[in-house]
Design an enzyme around this catalytic site. Structure first.
Site, mmCIF file in Angstrom:
data_model
loop_
_atom_site.group_PDB
_atom_site.id
_atom_site.type_symbol
_atom_site.label_atom_id
_atom_site.label_comp_id
_atom_site.label_asym_id
_atom_site.label_seq_id
_atom_site.Cartn_x
_atom_site.Cartn_y
_atom_site.Cartn_z
ATOM 1 N N CYS A 1 0.933 -1.444 -0.150
ATOM 2 C CA CYS A 1 0.005 0.077 -0.041
ATOM 3 C C CYS A 1 0.821 1.448 0.050
ATOM 4 O O CYS A 1 1.596 1.220 1.049
ATOM 5 C CB CYS A 1 -0.940 -0.060 0.835
ATOM 6 S SG CYS A 1 -1.715 1.482 1.479
ATOM 7 N N TYR B 1 -5.470 6.494 -8.874
ATOM 8 C CA TYR B 1 -6.813 6.132 -8.767
ATOM 9 C C TYR B 1 -7.283 6.403 -9.435
ATOM 10 O O TYR B 1 -9.226 5.996 -10.046
ATOM 11 C CB TYR B 1 -6.588 5.986 -7.592
ATOM 12 C CG TYR B 1 -5.584 4.903 -6.498
ATOM 13 C CD1 TYR B 1 -6.071 3.945 -6.548
ATOM 14 C CD2 TYR B 1 -4.634 5.831 -5.865
ATOM 15 C CE1 TYR B 1 -5.427 3.487 -5.849
ATOM 16 C CE2 TYR B 1 -4.057 4.826 -5.580
ATOM 17 C CZ TYR B 1 -4.085 3.061 -5.024
ATOM 18 O OH TYR B 1 -3.008 3.104 -4.286
ATOM 19 N N THR C 1 -8.661 0.137 6.941
ATOM 20 C CA THR C 1 -7.362 0.714 6.341
ATOM 21 C C THR C 1 -6.214 0.928 6.958
ATOM 22 O O THR C 1 -5.877 0.480 8.216
ATOM 23 C CB THR C 1 -8.364 2.177 6.050
ATOM 24 O OG1 THR C 1 -7.468 2.692 7.695
ATOM 25 C CG2 THR C 1 -9.234 2.265 5.266
ATOM 26 N N VAL C 2 -4.850 0.397 6.058
ATOM 27 C CA VAL C 2 -3.809 0.721 6.426
ATOM 28 C C VAL C 2 -3.571 1.937 6.026
ATOM 29 O O VAL C 2 -3.589 2.242 5.035
ATOM 30 C CB VAL C 2 -2.861 -0.630 6.134
ATOM 31 C CG1 VAL C 2 -2.668 -1.865 6.817
ATOM 32 C CG2 VAL C 2 -2.576 -0.957 4.270
#
Length: 350
Positions: free
Chosen positions: A54, A185, A121-122
């Site tokens: 990530c 994204y 989430t991370v």
């Protein structure tokens, strides 16, 4: 970010007919010297949950390394893929994080919020005594590592967020977030042709601006590394690996842009940056998890990452990499060394 840096846990991120819209609502608690939110800075109390795949988590891994906070904040490393529920600690023996005792990061969220409604989430900071999540605000975590954890930073730690330049850094970071870090994204998960083409042009206009900016100084803010470089590098190092093809951000590979590419190589070869990068985890995550845009889950063998350790030309600029009194970080802890088969740092014996 959520378990695939998008908006949910399921692997479905493209919404036909709609532009990509990242949910930017995170747990706002902060870990501070004054414990304003009930979370004091304290060595050994918190565990930073990340995945090397990530880019948003990658920022926190880099900051922790540069500032020498490894002994103060432990690291929980999730694997590169996940199911619809959560990141998992499948890299650890028995598939269980040895400190938290969890198989899934989801368990730390539910320990504090049993009905947590958003993505798991991370990065996430977890309170070890209660095994409950404290915050997943990825933008604030690195700023607090730089400004709230100073008493526990290593001798010679760089000032990544110098007070006299915070306004400039904040402005650049906001712009990069929307145009570049999240811009890839917006391109990759665009729901219509018109959305894709608009975001594609916006992304490349921003990359052209950065190419020009980096024609004048070694780093984004001048001769020394700052928080801005920590935020840009994870996007750039992933660009040719995944964004160029997987996200259709394919005007040209990054290696054809001399300033951006040499800047990326320069940082990759700088202690604390390239030694956090797991190329195989990055590719496996994007291609295997984001099935809307890669339904076969086939992970490409290329591109060859070895050119990241080729010579660069960035030392043509005035340089004070670590700032006044700063020094390079020590090598990573033995338990945190990236698998040698997953990094070009050892491809040519370097």
């Amino acid at each position: 970010m959520s378990t695939s840096d998008a908006n949910d846990q399921t692997g479905s991120y493209v919404h036909a007919g709609k532009p990509f819209d990242r949910d930017m609502t995170y747990i706002p608690d902060r870990i501070t010297v004054d414990a304003r939110d009930g979370w004091p800075v304290e060595a050994g109390r918190y565990r930073l949950a990340v995945s090397r795949a990530c880019p948003w988590a990658n920022r926190t891994i880099i900051s922790r390394r540069l500032l020498g906070l490894e002994d103060a904040i432990s690291l929980a490393i999730a694997g590169p893929t996940h199911d619809k529920r959560s990141w998992t600690f499948d890299l650890d023996e028995g598939g269980v994080d040895p400190v938290l005792g969890y198989e899934r990061l989801q368990q730390a969220y539910f320990a504090r919020y049993p009905d947590y409604p958003r993505g798991i989430t991370v990065p996430a900071m977890v309170d070890v005594p209660t095994r409950a999540v404290v915050t997943n605000d990825f933008q604030q975590i690195t700023l607090d590592l730089a400004t709230q954890w100073t008493a526990l930073q290593r001798e010679g730690a760089p000032d990544l967020y110098p007070e006299e330049r915070r306004g400039e850094i904040d402005e650049l970071n906001r712009w990069m977030l929307h145009r570049v870090n999240n811009g890839v994204y917006k391109v990759g998960f665009a729901g219509t042709q018109s959305d894709y083409e608009r975001e594609y042009r916006e992304l490349w206009a921003a990359l052209d601006e950065l190419e020009d900016r980096l024609s004048r100084s070694r780093y984004l803010m001048g001769p020394a590394i700052t928080e801005a470089d920590v935020r840009l590098f994870p996007t750039l190092v992933r660009f040719d690996l995944v964004y160029y093809s997987h996200f259709k951000a394919n005007r040209q590979p990054l290696f054809t842009m001399p300033n951006l590419w040499n800047y990326t190589k320069d940082l990759f070869q700088t202690p604390g940056f390239g030694d956090t990068i797991d190329v195989e985890h990055i590719k496996e995550h994007y291609y295997a998890v984001q099935t809307d845009i890669n339904p076969t889950r086939v992970v490409p063998l290329g591109p060859d990452p070895a050119p990241l350790i080729d010579p660069h030309d960035r030392d043509r600029f005035p340089t004070d990499t670590w700032g006044p009194g700063g020094t390079a970080p020590q090598p990573p802890l033995a338990a945190e060394v990236v698998d040698p088969a997953h990094t070009p740092l050892v491809v040519r014996g370097r």
